[in-house]
Design a protein around this motif. Structure first.
Motif, PDB file in Angstrom:
ATOM      1  N   SER A 186      -2.763  -5.284  -1.512  1.00 19.44           N
ATOM      2  CA  SER A 186      -2.476  -6.635  -1.064  1.00 19.44           C
ATOM      3  C   SER A 186      -3.708  -7.212  -0.382  1.00 19.44           C
ATOM      4  O   SER A 186      -4.296  -6.580   0.499  1.00 19.44           O
ATOM      5  N   ALA A 187      -4.108  -8.401  -0.781  1.00 24.46           N
ATOM      6  CA  ALA A 187      -5.279  -9.035  -0.172  1.00 24.46           C
ATOM      7  C   ALA A 187      -5.044  -9.338   1.303  1.00 24.46           C
ATOM      8  O   ALA A 187      -5.971  -9.340   2.106  1.00 24.46           O
ATOM      9  N   ARG A 188      -3.792  -9.564   1.670  1.00 28.97           N
ATOM     10  CA  ARG A 188      -3.472  -9.904   3.059  1.00 28.97           C
ATOM     11  C   ARG A 188      -3.345  -8.678   3.947  1.00 28.97           C
ATOM     12  O   ARG A 188      -3.925  -8.618   5.037  1.00 28.97           O
ATOM     13  N   PHE A 189      -2.582  -7.671   3.488  1.00 27.17           N
ATOM     14  CA  PHE A 189      -2.280  -6.518   4.337  1.00 27.17           C
ATOM     15  C   PHE A 189      -3.153  -5.306   4.050  1.00 27.17           C
ATOM     16  O   PHE A 189      -3.157  -4.341   4.815  1.00 27.17           O
ATOM     17  N   LYS A 190      -3.877  -5.314   2.926  1.00 29.33           N
ATOM     18  CA  LYS A 190      -4.727  -4.184   2.530  1.00 29.33           C
ATOM     19  C   LYS A 190      -3.891  -2.919   2.320  1.00 29.33           C
ATOM     20  O   LYS A 190      -4.324  -1.813   2.629  1.00 29.33           O
ATOM     21  N   THR A 191      -2.683  -3.061   1.813  1.00 25.91           N
ATOM     22  CA  THR A 191      -1.810  -1.931   1.536  1.00 25.91           C
ATOM     23  C   THR A 191      -1.296  -2.025   0.098  1.00 25.91           C
ATOM     24  O   THR A 191      -1.220  -3.119  -0.470  1.00 25.91           O
ATOM     25  N   PRO A 192      -0.918  -0.882  -0.502  1.00 26.11           N
ATOM     26  CA  PRO A 192      -0.416  -0.880  -1.882  1.00 26.11           C
ATOM     27  C   PRO A 192       1.039  -1.352  -1.948  1.00 26.11           C
ATOM     28  O   PRO A 192       1.973  -0.566  -2.082  1.00 26.11           O
ATOM     29  N   VAL A 193       1.232  -2.647  -1.865  1.00 20.30           N
ATOM     30  CA  VAL A 193       2.574  -3.224  -1.728  1.00 20.30           C
ATOM     31  C   VAL A 193       3.474  -2.871  -2.907  1.00 20.30           C
ATOM     32  O   VAL A 193       4.648  -2.522  -2.728  1.00 20.30           O
ATOM     33  N   ILE A 194       2.964  -2.969  -4.125  1.00 21.77           N
ATOM     34  CA  ILE A 194       3.797  -2.722  -5.303  1.00 21.77           C
ATOM     35  C   ILE A 194       4.312  -1.283  -5.293  1.00 21.77           C
ATOM     36  O   ILE A 194       5.491  -1.028  -5.557  1.00 21.77           O
ATOM     37  N   SER A 195       3.443  -0.329  -4.987  1.00 20.63           N
ATOM     38  CA  SER A 195       3.866   1.075  -4.927  1.00 20.63           C
ATOM     39  C   SER A 195       4.926   1.283  -3.852  1.00 20.63           C
ATOM     40  O   SER A 195       5.893   2.028  -4.041  1.00 20.63           O
ATOM     41  N   ILE A 196       4.754   0.623  -2.718  1.00 23.00           N
ATOM     42  CA  ILE A 196       5.734   0.729  -1.634  1.00 23.00           C
ATOM     43  C   ILE A 196       7.099   0.225  -2.092  1.00 23.00           C
ATOM     44  O   ILE A 196       8.134   0.846  -1.834  1.00 23.00           O
ATOM     45  N   LEU A 197       7.108  -0.898  -2.795  1.00 24.23           N
ATOM     46  CA  LEU A 197       8.365  -1.478  -3.269  1.00 24.23           C
ATOM     47  C   LEU A 197       9.028  -0.593  -4.324  1.00 24.23           C
ATOM     48  O   LEU A 197      10.263  -0.483  -4.370  1.00 24.23           O
ATOM     49  N   VAL A 198       8.227   0.049  -5.172  1.00 26.08           N
ATOM     50  CA  VAL A 198       8.780   0.940  -6.196  1.00 26.08           C
ATOM     51  C   VAL A 198       9.537   2.100  -5.544  1.00 26.08           C
ATOM     52  O   VAL A 198      10.645   2.464  -5.963  1.00 26.08           O
ATOM     53  N   ILE A 199       8.953   2.683  -4.499  1.00 30.27           N
ATOM     54  CA  ILE A 199       9.607   3.788  -3.803  1.00 30.27           C
ATOM     55  C   ILE A 199      10.913   3.327  -3.159  1.00 30.27           C
ATOM     56  O   ILE A 199      11.921   4.040  -3.167  1.00 30.27           O
ATOM     57  N   SER A 200      10.922   2.126  -2.628  1.00 38.95           N
ATOM     58  CA  SER A 200      12.136   1.591  -2.013  1.00 38.95           C
ATOM     59  C   SER A 200      13.250   1.431  -3.037  1.00 38.95           C
ATOM     60  O   SER A 200      14.416   1.758  -2.762  1.00 38.95           O
ATOM     61  N   VAL A 201      12.906   0.945  -4.211  1.00 40.52           N
ATOM     62  CA  VAL A 201      13.907   0.762  -5.266  1.00 40.52           C
ATOM     63  C   VAL A 201      14.480   2.113  -5.701  1.00 40.52           C
ATOM     64  O   VAL A 201      15.697   2.264  -5.885  1.00 40.52           O
TER      65      VAL A 201
END
Length: 468
Positions: free
Chosen positions: A345-360
């Motif tokens: 993520s350009a804003r948070f500098k974290t792998p947002v998509i991967s984080i969301l995949v694990i949540s799902v």
């Protein structure tokens, strides 16, 4: 040749989304973690109270010899932790066993090692969520367990998206709360043990209750399940690109967390078995609640559930942070789809998509069997640990041709012992766990065949830098 992991993979087209960019475009993980934060991260990942997650299940499996099972597991984990410490000095990058195996044996073996890690990392948050639901439902039976599970998933997801600094701050508080509970529990439990209300057999936690499960194979099966308690040292290695001084602090943090947590688990298991001798639990998954109620009544039981839920939440935060970075590393290399997983993520500098995949995935698995999850998580961990032990031998003795007596001991004998111990424990897992694990690895092998066109094409790889 590829660029270093801090700049990402060269010649990668920019991501289409304006909010996500590949690390090659200048977005990198932030170096904000010192030694204390790394140790606390590992401890909160392992959860000081995680001994109570598997306590009832392992006690039942081993005939009341949880303490002895911890000794077996700790011995294997210390040797493997030393191997992790040796490899992170050479490759201080995100990716853990995947990175080490890729550079030691090639990207194909690295992919399979990473896939084994993914199995336990993907499922570990789910284990935490399910146990949180079980214990909170004990306190609030009118609220369905799945409500607590979903609420926790949402909280953990937000914290991980915001960034690793927030995770580290939350980890510090959670570890402190758990250590306060541990001090209270030990004091109350020791007072109960020596109150004279029942006979004391100090050997019972090691010799068992005389049931049908007091056998050596049963002990090894229990030791295999307990491996999930030690995933924190692997989790520490995944933060190498967010550590201020990874070559110095990551190895130290790995050893401190492994030995410290292992001794703590052993002591807590020993005391718990003295409080509640035998294995006659109403429900092995929530057996710790029975131990607390017997030692200190409702007060200690409620305090335990509060501290345990906080710890399990912290572990979910840490495990989701770690697996998202492993997926990011594999996506950055092109092993997983780069435009999906290899972006930050350009804003948070974290792998947002991967984080969301694990949540799902965690939401989908709300009805999973907890006992089986324990064993499946350990399957992935032990498979990856075995490869890391072999990677040390390959890197130092084979590639660098180190032949002094000290080098042979440190980079040959010690990792060799670690490999043999992890394989021994690995093969002691239940048949169901082994079947699921092998199916997972088999599917990954088929995917690898497809990607490499039957190994006629080399699997994608990043040229990791060792100049940090």
């Amino acid at each position: 040749m590829m660029s270093s992991p801090l700049s990402g993979t060269a010649n990668v087209p920019p991501a289409r989304s304006s909010d996500h960019v590949h690390s090659a475009q200048g977005t990198t993980l932030r170096r904000v973690l010192g030694l204390p934060s790394l140790v606390f991260f590992g401890l909160v990942y392992m959860v000081p109270l995680t001994v109570f997650t598997t306590y009832g299940v392992v006690s039942a499996n081993t005939g009341g010899r949880t303490s002895l099972a911890y000794i077996v597991t700790l011995a294997a984990m210390i040797f493997t932790a030393l191997s992790y410490a040796a490899m992170v000095k050479v490759y201080p990058v995100a990716g853990s066993a995947y990175a080490y195996a890729s550079k030691s044996f090639g990207p194909s073996i690295g992919f399979l090692a990473g896939l084994a890690l993914l199995l336990d990392y993907v499922l570990l948050p789910l284990v935490n969520y399910l146990v949180i639901g079980i214990y909170l439902n004990i306190l609030f039976p009118v609220v369905p367990a799945w409500v607590f599970v979903v609420a926790c998933i949402l909280l953990v997801t937000v914290l991980n998206i915001v960034g690793i600094a927030s995770v580290a701050r939350a980890s510090n508080i959670i570890v402190l709360v758990q250590f306060i509970f541990i001090a209270v529990f030990v004091a109350i439990a020791v007072a109960f043990i020596f109150s004279g209300s029942h006979s004391i057999d100090l050997a019972a936690p090691f010799v068992g209750d005389g049931g049908k499960n007091v056998t050596f194979p049963a002990l090894m099966t229990g030791a295999a399940v307990l491996c999930l308690s030690f995933l924190g040292f692997d989790a520490i290695s995944t933060l190498a690109e967010e550590a201020k001084n990874p070559k110095r602090d990551i190895p130290r943090a790995i050893i401190i967390a492994t030995v410290g947590a292992g001794l703590l688990f052993l002591v807590l298991a020993f005391i718990s078995q003295l409080v509640f001798p035998g294995t006659a639990f109403k429900d092995p998954v929530s057996a710790a609640s029975e131990v607390m109620a017997k030692a200190g009544g409702d007060f200690l039981n409620i305090f335990f559930i509060a501290a345990y839920v906080a710890g399990a939440t912290g572990s979910a935060i840490a495990s989701q942070a770690s697996v998202s970075r492993i997926m990011y590393s594999m996506g950055r290399d092109g092993i997983l789809p780069r435009r999906i997983f290899g972006t930050l993520s350009a804003r948070f500098k974290t792998p947002v998509i991967s984080i969301l995949v694990i949540s799902v995935i965690s939401i989908i698995g709300v009805n999973a069997n907890v006992d089986l999850l324990f064993s499946v998580v350990s399957f992935g961990a032990l498979a990856a640990f075995s490869v890391v032990n072999l990677s040390v031998i390959k890197r130092y003795l084979w590639d660098e041709k180190r032949r002094s007596g000290r080098d042979v001991l440190l980079y040959g004998v010690l990792p060799g012992v670690g490999f043999l111990l992890t394989i021994w424990i690995w093969t002691s897992l239940t048949a169901s766990a082994f079947t699921i694990g092998l199916i997972w690895l088999g599917a990954g092998f088929v995917y690898l065949l497809f990607m490499t066109k039957g190994f006629r094409k080399k699997a994608p790889e990043v040229e990791f830098s060792d100049s940090l």
